[in-house]
Write a protein that holds these residues in place. Structure first.
Motif, short mmCIF file in Angstrom:
data_model
loop_
_atom_site.label_atom_id
_atom_site.label_comp_id
_atom_site.label_asym_id
_atom_site.label_seq_id
_atom_site.Cartn_x
_atom_site.Cartn_y
_atom_site.Cartn_z
N LEU A 252 0.82 -1.21 0.00
CA LEU A 252 0.00 0.00 0.00
C LEU A 252 0.86 1.26 0.00
O LEU A 252 0.52 2.24 -0.68
N MET A 253 1.94 1.25 0.75
CA MET A 253 2.81 2.41 0.79
C MET A 253 3.48 2.62 -0.58
O MET A 253 3.64 3.77 -1.02
N MET A 254 3.85 1.54 -1.25
CA MET A 254 4.43 1.69 -2.59
C MET A 254 3.38 2.25 -3.55
O MET A 254 3.69 3.12 -4.37
N GLN A 255 2.15 1.77 -3.44
CA GLN A 255 1.08 2.31 -4.28
C GLN A 255 0.87 3.79 -3.98
O GLN A 255 0.70 4.60 -4.89
N LEU A 256 0.89 4.14 -2.71
CA LEU A 256 0.72 5.53 -2.31
C LEU A 256 1.85 6.39 -2.88
O LEU A 256 1.60 7.47 -3.42
N GLU A 257 3.08 5.93 -2.76
CA GLU A 257 4.20 6.68 -3.29
C GLU A 257 4.07 6.86 -4.80
O GLU A 257 4.34 7.93 -5.34
N HIS A 258 3.63 5.80 -5.48
CA HIS A 258 3.43 5.87 -6.92
C HIS A 258 2.35 6.90 -7.26
O HIS A 258 2.53 7.72 -8.17
N LEU A 259 1.25 6.86 -6.52
CA LEU A 259 0.18 7.84 -6.75
C LEU A 259 0.64 9.26 -6.46
O LEU A 259 0.30 10.20 -7.19
N MET A 260 1.41 9.42 -5.38
CA MET A 260 1.92 10.75 -5.06
C MET A 260 2.85 11.25 -6.16
O MET A 260 2.81 12.42 -6.53
N ALA A 261 3.67 10.37 -6.69
CA ALA A 261 4.57 10.75 -7.78
C ALA A 261 3.75 11.14 -9.01
O ALA A 261 4.08 12.12 -9.70
N GLN A 262 2.68 10.40 -9.28
CA GLN A 262 1.83 10.74 -10.42
C GLN A 262 1.15 12.08 -10.20
O GLN A 262 1.03 12.88 -11.12
N LEU A 263 0.69 12.34 -8.98
CA LEU A 263 0.05 13.63 -8.70
C LEU A 263 1.03 14.78 -8.87
O LEU A 263 0.65 15.86 -9.32
N ASN A 264 2.27 14.54 -8.48
CA ASN A 264 3.27 15.60 -8.58
C ASN A 264 3.72 15.83 -10.02
O ASN A 264 4.29 16.87 -10.32
N GLY B 72 8.20 12.89 2.79
CA GLY B 72 9.10 12.02 3.55
C GLY B 72 8.50 10.68 3.87
O GLY B 72 8.99 9.96 4.73
N VAL B 73 7.44 10.30 3.18
CA VAL B 73 6.79 9.01 3.44
C VAL B 73 7.78 7.87 3.20
O VAL B 73 7.84 6.93 3.97
N ASN B 74 8.58 8.03 2.15
CA ASN B 74 9.52 6.95 1.82
C ASN B 74 10.46 6.67 2.98
O ASN B 74 10.67 5.52 3.34
N SER B 75 11.04 7.70 3.58
CA SER B 75 11.96 7.47 4.70
C SER B 75 11.22 6.90 5.90
O SER B 75 11.76 6.06 6.62
N ASN B 76 9.97 7.34 6.12
CA ASN B 76 9.18 6.76 7.21
C ASN B 76 8.90 5.29 6.96
O ASN B 76 8.91 4.49 7.89
N VAL B 77 8.63 4.95 5.71
CA VAL B 77 8.37 3.55 5.38
C VAL B 77 9.62 2.71 5.63
O VAL B 77 9.55 1.65 6.25
N HIS C 293 -3.70 5.53 11.62
CA HIS C 293 -3.70 6.98 11.46
C HIS C 293 -3.37 7.37 10.02
O HIS C 293 -4.04 8.23 9.43
N ALA C 294 -2.37 6.74 9.46
CA ALA C 294 -1.98 7.04 8.07
C ALA C 294 -3.11 6.68 7.11
O ALA C 294 -3.40 7.43 6.17
N ALA C 295 -3.75 5.54 7.34
CA ALA C 295 -4.86 5.13 6.48
C ALA C 295 -6.00 6.13 6.56
O ALA C 295 -6.61 6.49 5.54
N ASP C 296 -6.30 6.61 7.76
CA ASP C 296 -7.35 7.62 7.92
C ASP C 296 -6.98 8.90 7.18
O ASP C 296 -7.83 9.50 6.51
#
Length: 155
Positions: free
Chosen positions: A60-72, A99-104, A124-127
């Protein structure tokens, strides 16, 4: 001879009571061993479940990072939503998730966080992700509706 029989009976009764006590001790030890084995099995089940949950979180975090990269790196929109409306969207999520990547990476270091802390952080992150994605969709719908001259829910 009667005295010898009584002595023999007393000795046999004493041996019998010792055997009964030993049997009870062994049964209780077996019961506690079964309890420990059950606890070990349960611990293994929980560890496997936690590993699966960590794997799912990584995905899920990889998907999120991918989506964030697409949004940017969103290209100029073609119809529907103007570039001005995209720039006006409140991307609080990108600020909160920098900084999600470093947190992951830190979250999955061996022994970095206790499971309860990790679970709370995940919830919390999911919310936050759910709220931010909902806000984004709502803002995109409003922007598209404005471009088309339609009102949504009285806006």
């Amino acid at each position: 001879m009667i005295e010898d029989e009584r002595t023999l009976i007393a000795q046999l009764e004493e041996e019998n009571s010792m055997m009964v006590r030993e049997t009870a001790r062994l049964e209780s030890q077996t019961t506690s061993d079964d309890g420990l084995a059950g606890l070990r099995d349960r611990k293994m089940e929980l560890e496997e479940k936690m590993f699966e949950m960590q794997q799912r979180r990584r995905e899920l975090m990889m998907q999120l990072e991918h989506l964030m990269a697409q949004l940017n790196t969103v290209p100029q929109p073609t119809g529907g939503v103007s570039s001005a409306s995209l720039s006006q969207l409140p991307f609080a999520s990108s600020q909160q998730l920098t900084g999600v990547n470093s947190n992951v990476v830190n979250a999955f270091r061996a022994g970095s966080l206790p499971a309860t802390s990790l679970q709370g952080d995940l919830l919390h992150a999911a919310d936050q992700i759910t709220t931010n994605v909902s806000d984004l969709v709502r803002q995109l719908d409003l922007a598209q509706a404005e471009d088309n001259g339609v009102t949504i829910n009285g806006f």
